[in-house]
Design an enzyme around this catalytic site. Structure first.
Site, mmCIF file in Angstrom:
data_model
loop_
_atom_site.group_PDB
_atom_site.id
_atom_site.type_symbol
_atom_site.label_atom_id
_atom_site.label_comp_id
_atom_site.label_asym_id
_atom_site.label_seq_id
_atom_site.Cartn_x
_atom_site.Cartn_y
_atom_site.Cartn_z
ATOM 1 N N MET A 85 -113.463 -72.518 63.187
ATOM 2 C CA MET A 85 -113.875 -73.690 63.101
ATOM 3 C C MET A 85 -115.250 -74.434 63.802
ATOM 4 O O MET A 85 -115.588 -75.473 63.633
ATOM 5 C CB MET A 85 -112.735 -75.049 63.363
ATOM 6 C CG MET A 85 -111.603 -74.968 62.414
ATOM 7 S SD MET A 85 -110.330 -76.318 62.975
ATOM 8 C CE MET A 85 -109.260 -75.967 61.584
ATOM 9 N N LYS A 86 -115.829 -73.329 64.482
ATOM 10 C CA LYS A 86 -117.274 -73.518 64.684
ATOM 11 C C LYS A 86 -118.130 -73.507 63.676
ATOM 12 O O LYS A 86 -118.018 -72.962 62.529
ATOM 13 C CB LYS A 86 -117.743 -72.477 65.755
ATOM 14 C CG LYS A 86 -116.877 -72.519 66.856
ATOM 15 C CD LYS A 86 -117.067 -71.455 68.228
ATOM 16 C CE LYS A 86 -116.207 -71.570 69.318
ATOM 17 N NZ LYS A 86 -116.159 -70.644 70.176
ATOM 18 N N HIS A 119 -112.234 -77.409 67.138
ATOM 19 C CA HIS A 119 -113.219 -76.727 67.998
ATOM 20 C C HIS A 119 -114.267 -76.035 67.435
ATOM 21 O O HIS A 119 -113.720 -74.989 66.737
ATOM 22 C CB HIS A 119 -112.647 -75.915 69.035
ATOM 23 C CG HIS A 119 -113.301 -75.634 70.199
ATOM 24 N ND1 HIS A 119 -113.944 -76.163 71.379
ATOM 25 C CD2 HIS A 119 -113.853 -74.090 70.151
ATOM 26 C CE1 HIS A 119 -114.782 -75.370 71.865
ATOM 27 N NE2 HIS A 119 -114.770 -74.029 71.396
ATOM 28 N N ASN A 167 -119.842 -80.127 72.376
ATOM 29 C CA ASN A 167 -119.704 -79.182 73.385
ATOM 30 C C ASN A 167 -120.429 -78.735 74.300
ATOM 31 O O ASN A 167 -121.855 -78.404 73.613
ATOM 32 C CB ASN A 167 -119.065 -78.029 72.434
ATOM 33 C CG ASN A 167 -118.289 -77.076 73.463
ATOM 34 O OD1 ASN A 167 -117.227 -77.164 74.116
ATOM 35 N ND2 ASN A 167 -118.461 -75.617 73.332
ATOM 36 N N GLU A 168 -120.456 -78.722 75.670
ATOM 37 C CA GLU A 168 -121.534 -78.339 76.636
ATOM 38 C C GLU A 168 -122.807 -78.653 76.416
ATOM 39 O O GLU A 168 -123.859 -77.955 76.001
ATOM 40 C CB GLU A 168 -121.264 -76.490 76.346
ATOM 41 C CG GLU A 168 -120.036 -75.962 76.695
ATOM 42 C CD GLU A 168 -119.892 -74.481 76.394
ATOM 43 O OE1 GLU A 168 -120.782 -73.969 76.205
ATOM 44 O OE2 GLU A 168 -118.725 -74.025 76.681
ATOM 45 N N GLU A 276 -109.172 -74.926 77.460
ATOM 46 C CA GLU A 276 -109.265 -73.529 77.472
ATOM 47 C C GLU A 276 -108.985 -72.887 78.530
ATOM 48 O O GLU A 276 -109.790 -72.107 79.105
ATOM 49 C CB GLU A 276 -110.858 -73.383 76.827
ATOM 50 C CG GLU A 276 -111.526 -73.978 75.839
ATOM 51 C CD GLU A 276 -112.984 -73.757 75.677
ATOM 52 O OE1 GLU A 276 -113.282 -72.734 76.094
ATOM 53 O OE2 GLU A 276 -113.793 -74.508 74.910
ATOM 54 N N TRP A 324 -106.459 -70.578 76.629
ATOM 55 C CA TRP A 324 -107.594 -69.723 75.700
ATOM 56 C C TRP A 324 -106.968 -68.364 75.328
ATOM 57 O O TRP A 324 -107.701 -67.452 75.790
ATOM 58 C CB TRP A 324 -108.909 -69.552 76.453
ATOM 59 C CG TRP A 324 -109.941 -69.640 75.355
ATOM 60 C CD1 TRP A 324 -110.811 -68.549 75.262
ATOM 61 C CD2 TRP A 324 -110.358 -70.513 74.435
ATOM 62 N NE1 TRP A 324 -111.534 -69.152 74.199
ATOM 63 C CE2 TRP A 324 -111.423 -70.281 73.669
ATOM 64 C CE3 TRP A 324 -109.698 -71.926 73.887
ATOM 65 C CZ2 TRP A 324 -111.806 -70.729 72.709
ATOM 66 C CZ3 TRP A 324 -110.199 -72.648 72.931
ATOM 67 C CH2 TRP A 324 -111.468 -72.037 72.100
#
Length: 364
Positions: A85-86, A119, A167-168, A276, A324
């Protein structure tokens, strides 16, 4: 005086003598007073936890390995797509999406009463190459991203219960990450990320929306930056529901640092997702490392510490703990960290490790 052992032995012999080969003798455990003893049922993680227990999975593993599928169904109540799903997996061209793998996971979850955590919608490291080659200006870039979020979240509306929207964003220490996709385009990247939350909310008002990052509870600078962003979002009405810390930690991660940071993160009042989770044991990346009983026990104690810590959250902030991966047979750390790494709850043969019991013991 009658010898109880003699009588018991005689009765046992009589029972065996009177049974055919097709019949079974059933012995019932009894205490000293002759009352039956009922063994305590062994609960799985999902049976004991009062919140979701998640695992990152890949379509090809679920399709190709019955043992993995069975382990997911037995122990977990939620799944996260490890990569399906990225953005780079879904957005195949400016006008085309590939939902095949994501749809498989969603249907698998639906068929087996699992929830799905999405995610991730926006991550600097998952923009497809065709998108980066287009070299959009900030207006076109955001317009495309808005369409993508609207389409993908809309496609999974009501099926994916929660999303890592962003994310990040932050580097170690708390500065904005020095990446080349988003930051150079926007004078105010945080404002852009906030709008991404709004786009996701508009596409599915019922989905829970998260910011996700790593080392949040052990990096005070990064955590401060995240809290500052959350405060800004709240003040501006940005619909953020929770924060995920990936928890890619190790048996030698300082526990007090972890606990202090976790308490600080919880002060946001948002849902908290351990998103994760895996625990490295070969902390020195040694080629001669042996995962022995002592090492397994250290890992078990680390898992127990983490789940105990999570259980201390107010109930309304507990979202999920997600590992994860499911088994040491399939873990990203054997390629990213070291080939001799054993970070998960089940071993390569799908047996419960002491880590599983540690995780279980930490749950209330």
């Amino acid at each position: 005086m009658i010898n109880k052992q003699y009588i018991l032995g005689a009765l046992t012999a009589l029972l065996f003598a009177s049974c055919s080969n097709d019949e079974k003798v059933v012995f019932i455990n009894a205490d000293d007073n002759g009352a039956p003893v009922n063994p305590t049922p062994v609960l799985t993680l999902k049976e004991k936890a009062k919140f979701k227990i998640g695992a990152a999975v890949k379509m090809k593993d679920l399709q190709g390995e019955p043992n993995l599928k069975n382990a997911v169904l037995k122990h977990y109540s939620q799944i996260t797509a490890e990569y399906e799903m990225k953005m780079a997996s879904i957005w195949t061209s400016e006008t085309a999406y590939n939902y095949t793998a994501g749809d498989y996971l969603v249907n698998f979850a639906k068929d087996n009463n699992l929830q799905v955590h999405g995610h991730t919608l926006v991550w600097y490291d998952s923009f497809p190459q065709w998108f980066k080659n287009a070299k959009y200006d900030s207006i076109a870039f955001e317009a495309k991203v808005k369409i993508y979020i609207t389409d993908v979240v809309g496609h999974y509306k009501g099926k994916v219960k929660s999303w890592d929207v962003v994310n990040e964003v932050f580097a170690d220490g708390g500065a904005l990450r020095n990446e080349t996709v988003i930051n150079p385009l926007f004078k105010d990247p945080i404002g852009f990320y906030g709008r991404c939350f709004r786009y996701a909310k508009a596409a599915d008002p019922d989905a829970k929306l998260f910011y996700n990052d790593y080392s949040v509870v052990i990096d005070a600078g990064k955590r401060t930056a995240i809290k500052k962003m959350v405060t800004r979002f709240k003040a501006n009405g940005v619909p953020i529901d929770g924060v995920g810390d990936q928890f890619h930690y190790a048996t030698d991660t300082n526990r007090q640092t972890m606990k202090t940071g976790f308490t600080d993160l919880a002060s946001t009042g948002l849902l908290i997702h351990i998103s994760e989770l895996d625990i490295k044991v070969n902390t020195g990346k040694s080629d001669s490392y042996v995962f022995n009983d002592a090492e397994a026990q250290k890992q078990s104690e680390t898992y127990k510490y983490i789940t105990t810590m999570y259980e201390e959250l107010p109930q309304n902030q507990k979202f999920a703990i997600s590992t994860w991966g499911v088994t040491d047979k399939y873990t990203w750390l054997t390629s990213f960290w070291h080939s001799k790494e054993y970070p998960l709850l089940l071993d390569a043969d799908y047996n419960k490790k002491p880590a599983y019991q540690g995780f279980l013991d930490g749950l209330k």
